[in-house]
Design a protein around this motif. Structure first.
Motif, short mmCIF file in Angstrom:
data_model
loop_
_atom_site.label_atom_id
_atom_site.label_comp_id
_atom_site.label_asym_id
_atom_site.label_seq_id
_atom_site.Cartn_x
_atom_site.Cartn_y
_atom_site.Cartn_z
N ASP A 87 6.23 7.18 5.25
CA ASP A 87 5.50 8.30 4.67
C ASP A 87 4.18 7.79 4.12
N GLU A 88 3.08 8.33 4.64
CA GLU A 88 1.76 7.82 4.30
C GLU A 88 1.34 8.18 2.88
N VAL A 89 0.70 7.21 2.26
CA VAL A 89 -0.08 7.47 1.05
C VAL A 89 -1.51 7.13 1.41
N GLU A 90 -2.42 7.32 0.49
CA GLU A 90 -3.83 7.26 0.85
C GLU A 90 -4.25 5.91 1.42
N TYR A 91 -3.82 4.81 0.81
CA TYR A 91 -4.35 3.52 1.21
C TYR A 91 -3.34 2.59 1.87
N SER A 92 -2.06 2.81 1.67
CA SER A 92 -1.10 1.83 2.16
C SER A 92 0.26 2.46 2.40
N LEU A 93 1.16 1.65 2.97
CA LEU A 93 2.56 2.04 3.14
C LEU A 93 3.38 1.21 2.16
N LYS A 94 4.34 1.84 1.51
CA LYS A 94 5.20 1.13 0.56
C LYS A 94 6.26 0.34 1.32
N PHE A 95 6.61 -0.83 0.79
CA PHE A 95 7.68 -1.62 1.42
C PHE A 95 8.42 -2.43 0.36
N MET A 96 9.59 -2.94 0.77
CA MET A 96 10.44 -3.74 -0.09
C MET A 96 10.97 -4.92 0.71
N ASP A 97 11.07 -6.10 0.09
CA ASP A 97 11.48 -7.32 0.78
C ASP A 97 12.82 -7.86 0.28
N VAL A 98 13.56 -8.45 1.20
CA VAL A 98 14.70 -9.30 0.89
C VAL A 98 14.49 -10.59 1.68
N VAL A 99 14.41 -11.73 1.00
CA VAL A 99 14.08 -13.00 1.66
C VAL A 99 15.31 -13.89 1.72
N LEU A 100 15.54 -14.48 2.90
CA LEU A 100 16.71 -15.34 3.14
C LEU A 100 16.26 -16.63 3.81
N GLU A 101 17.07 -17.65 3.72
CA GLU A 101 16.80 -18.91 4.40
C GLU A 101 17.96 -19.23 5.33
N VAL A 102 17.64 -19.65 6.56
CA VAL A 102 18.67 -19.93 7.57
C VAL A 102 18.50 -21.35 8.06
N SER A 103 19.56 -22.14 8.00
CA SER A 103 19.54 -23.50 8.55
C SER A 103 19.73 -23.42 10.06
#
Length: 225
Positions: A163-179
């Motif tokens: 859903d667009e806002v004027e300047y950007s798109l909202k997002f959320m991160d989940v960061v993982l590490e994989v051997s």
């Protein structure tokens, strides 16, 4: 189009004609092209206006999506990524069956079942191909092809609200590490998954690192779940 003969040689415009050099010769032609005022107003150019409006919105949305995927999109080193994304997003926009041509939206197109096929078939890193698959529903990553010498992958699950806002798109991160090496990785549950809306775009963004801990350039992968 005509060729200018004689001693006098020049380029530019004269009496409604254009004179320019091509292949060592002076070529004369009458200027052509579209009349901007007619395109904006005349009924026969309605289709041109509709197409221009839709491609413009696709380009604008593509720019926002590309920025929402930084710095990963920059690491793909693809100078035509924006144009390729705009073309892909226009395919999604055409799936909008609710709106008239010229008024179709990417958001409506994303509601169509075929939009997932279009998104998943898009190749984000043409120089390196597709390395893995991602199933958000099954909470799994499948590593089909690992960069030679890679010992670790940093996985960013990025959930983008289209859903667009004027300047950007909202997002959320989940960061993982994989051997590495591994062929399959089960994503552990995270309470943030409950915050992801049904219509959000679910990306997995993967960076590969060598045995010395250095980022492997050109190997960054982007895939939709």
């Amino acid at each position: 189009m005509a060729e200018l003969q004689g001693i006098l040689k020049f380029t530019g415009k004269l009496d409604g004609l254009s004179f320019y050099k091509m292949g060592g010769k002076i070529i004369v032609r009458k200027p052509g092209g579209f009349d901007g005022e007619k395109i904006r107003k005349e009924a026969k150019y309605a289709n041109v206006r509709q197409n221009a409006s839709e491609f413009g919105r696709c380009s604008k949305f593509g720019g926002k999506l590309r920025r929402a995927l930084q710095p990963f999109a920059k690491e793909l080193h693809d100078p035509i990524l924006h144009g390729r994304m705009a073309k892909m997003l226009h395919e999604i926009m055409k799936l909008d069956q609710e709106s008239a041509k010229g008024e179709r939206t990417i958001q409506n197109g994303l509601q169509h079942p075929e939009s997932g096929t279009v998104l998943k078939s898009f190749l984000w890193n043409p120089s390196d191909g597709k390395r893995f698959r991602y199933s958000f529903a099954e909470r799994r990553l499948f590593f089909d092809r690992l960069p030679e010498g890679s010992t670790k992958a940093e996985v960013t699950l990025r959930f983008v609200d289209p859903d667009e806002v004027e300047y950007s798109l909202k997002f959320m991160d989940v960061v993982l590490e994989v051997s590495l090496p591994c062929s399959e990785f089960f994503i552990p549950e995270d309470e943030r998954f409950e915050m992801v809306g049904d219509g959000w775009l679910k990306f997995a963004l993967i960076r590969f690192f060598d045995g010395d801990g250095y980022l492997m350039t050109g190997k960054t992968a982007v895939v939709l779940g």
